[in-house]
Design an enzyme around this catalytic site. Sequence first.
Site, short mmCIF file in Angstrom:
data_model
loop_
_atom_site.label_atom_id
_atom_site.label_comp_id
_atom_site.label_asym_id
_atom_site.label_seq_id
_atom_site.Cartn_x
_atom_site.Cartn_y
_atom_site.Cartn_z
N ASN A 159 -42.68 -33.91 -59.24
CA ASN A 159 -44.00 -33.71 -59.84
C ASN A 159 -43.89 -33.88 -61.35
O ASN A 159 -42.83 -33.62 -61.93
CB ASN A 159 -44.50 -32.30 -59.54
CG ASN A 159 -45.89 -32.03 -60.10
OD1 ASN A 159 -46.79 -32.89 -59.98
ND2 ASN A 159 -46.08 -30.90 -60.74
N GLN B 295 -49.75 -37.89 -72.60
CA GLN B 295 -49.77 -38.89 -71.52
C GLN B 295 -48.89 -40.09 -71.86
O GLN B 295 -48.23 -40.64 -70.98
CB GLN B 295 -51.20 -39.33 -71.22
CG GLN B 295 -51.87 -38.40 -70.20
CD GLN B 295 -52.46 -39.11 -68.99
OE1 GLN B 295 -53.05 -40.17 -69.13
NE2 GLN B 295 -52.32 -38.53 -67.82
N ILE C 38 -52.72 -27.35 -54.37
CA ILE C 38 -51.63 -26.41 -54.09
C ILE C 38 -51.10 -26.75 -52.70
O ILE C 38 -51.89 -27.01 -51.78
CB ILE C 38 -52.16 -24.96 -54.18
CG1 ILE C 38 -52.50 -24.64 -55.64
CG2 ILE C 38 -51.15 -23.97 -53.62
CD1 ILE C 38 -53.23 -23.34 -55.84
N ASP D 199 -45.62 -25.39 -59.99
CA ASP D 199 -45.07 -25.84 -61.28
C ASP D 199 -43.77 -25.11 -61.64
O ASP D 199 -43.42 -25.02 -62.82
CB ASP D 199 -46.10 -25.65 -62.42
CG ASP D 199 -47.38 -26.44 -62.17
OD1 ASP D 199 -47.30 -27.53 -61.58
OD2 ASP D 199 -48.45 -25.96 -62.58
N SER E 268 -43.12 -32.44 -68.41
CA SER E 268 -41.90 -32.15 -67.64
C SER E 268 -41.98 -32.84 -66.29
O SER E 268 -43.04 -32.85 -65.66
CB SER E 268 -41.77 -30.65 -67.37
OG SER E 268 -41.90 -29.89 -68.55
N HIS F 57 -45.78 -32.57 -64.88
CA HIS F 57 -46.71 -31.53 -65.35
C HIS F 57 -46.86 -31.66 -66.87
O HIS F 57 -45.87 -31.85 -67.58
CB HIS F 57 -46.16 -30.14 -64.99
CG HIS F 57 -47.10 -29.04 -65.37
ND1 HIS F 57 -48.26 -28.78 -64.68
CD2 HIS F 57 -47.07 -28.17 -66.41
CE1 HIS F 57 -48.90 -27.78 -65.27
NE2 HIS F 57 -48.20 -27.40 -66.32
C1 GAR Z 1 -51.19 -36.03 -65.67
O1 GAR Z 1 -51.38 -35.70 -67.02
C2 GAR Z 1 -50.28 -35.03 -65.00
O2 GAR Z 1 -49.34 -34.47 -65.87
C3 GAR Z 1 -51.27 -33.98 -64.54
O3 GAR Z 1 -52.38 -34.72 -64.10
C4 GAR Z 1 -52.49 -35.90 -64.89
C5 GAR Z 1 -52.73 -37.07 -63.96
O4 GAR Z 1 -53.02 -38.22 -64.69
N1 GAR Z 1 -50.71 -33.19 -63.50
C6 GAR Z 1 -50.87 -31.87 -63.39
O5 GAR Z 1 -51.55 -31.23 -64.17
C7 GAR Z 1 -50.15 -31.23 -62.24
N2 GAR Z 1 -50.01 -29.83 -62.44
P1 GAR Z 1 -52.99 -39.63 -64.01
O6 GAR Z 1 -53.83 -39.54 -62.74
O7 GAR Z 1 -53.64 -40.55 -65.01
O8 GAR Z 1 -51.56 -40.00 -63.72
#
Ligand code: GAR
Length: 224
Positions: free
Chosen positions: A114, A178, A99, A152, A143, A116
């Site tokens: 960002n 993903q 945060i 968010d 998003s 999400h």
């Molecule tokens: C991703 O899925 C992203 O959307 C999420 O963390 C993951 C990171 O994956 N982010 C959040 O939840 C932010 N609120 P990565 O390290 O493999 O890119």
Amino acid sequence: MPSDHSRSPSIVVLISGSGSNLQAIIDGIEANAIPATISAVISNKSNVKGLARATAHGIPSHVLDHTQHTDREHYDLALQALIDEYSPDLVILAGFMRILTSSFVEHYAGKMLNIHPSLLPKFKGLHTHQRAIEANEAEHGCSVHFVTPELDGGPIIGQRKVTISEHETEDSLASKVQKEEHFLYPLCTRLFVEGRLSLTDTGPCLDGTPITEGGLDLTDMDDL
Ligand code: GAR
């Protein structure tokens, strides 16, 4: 985008973990689809895969361990000082699971993005895939948004959707989402560094045209 046309736009990427979104953006840059340079990768955690990804591509990386700072304000000030050594045009949060203080966010107003893992404004926060399944949603997705002090909650630029199937599990849904993230984030990064995306007083714009609330549905785009 930057007034200095002699250099490509500079990006600093913040991570906390695997860095698969970082990798997707690195791949887009190396394929010449994103006209930018990643000047640094910063993680609040040591020994995460994202740091190894940066090293493998010759990108400077730093660990700024939040447990070594007395409070959030001090951490964010140190983080801001480190980021600003690179004078980035864009700051990308790629799974940076912290945060952020309002003053930090405001320092990068209009130039921090960002990603999400939900179709915001639904399912802010954590465990988004499980919550989407439990809510019997037909669709889920990801998003990309400009970052504002509301967690968010910043103006949405674009989304990609997936269908939740009958026997969906948290893991299967996470991997479907993903895959979409790895298209959506490089695309939004490209639009930003090309100077096509902006955050105005009335909201986000693409090519000077306001983006409607909820963001652009980029699900059917198949070419970065
Ligand atoms: C991703 O899925 C992203 O959307 C999420 O963390 C993951 C990171 O994956 N982010 C959040 O939840 C932010 N609120 P990565 O390290 O493999 O890119």
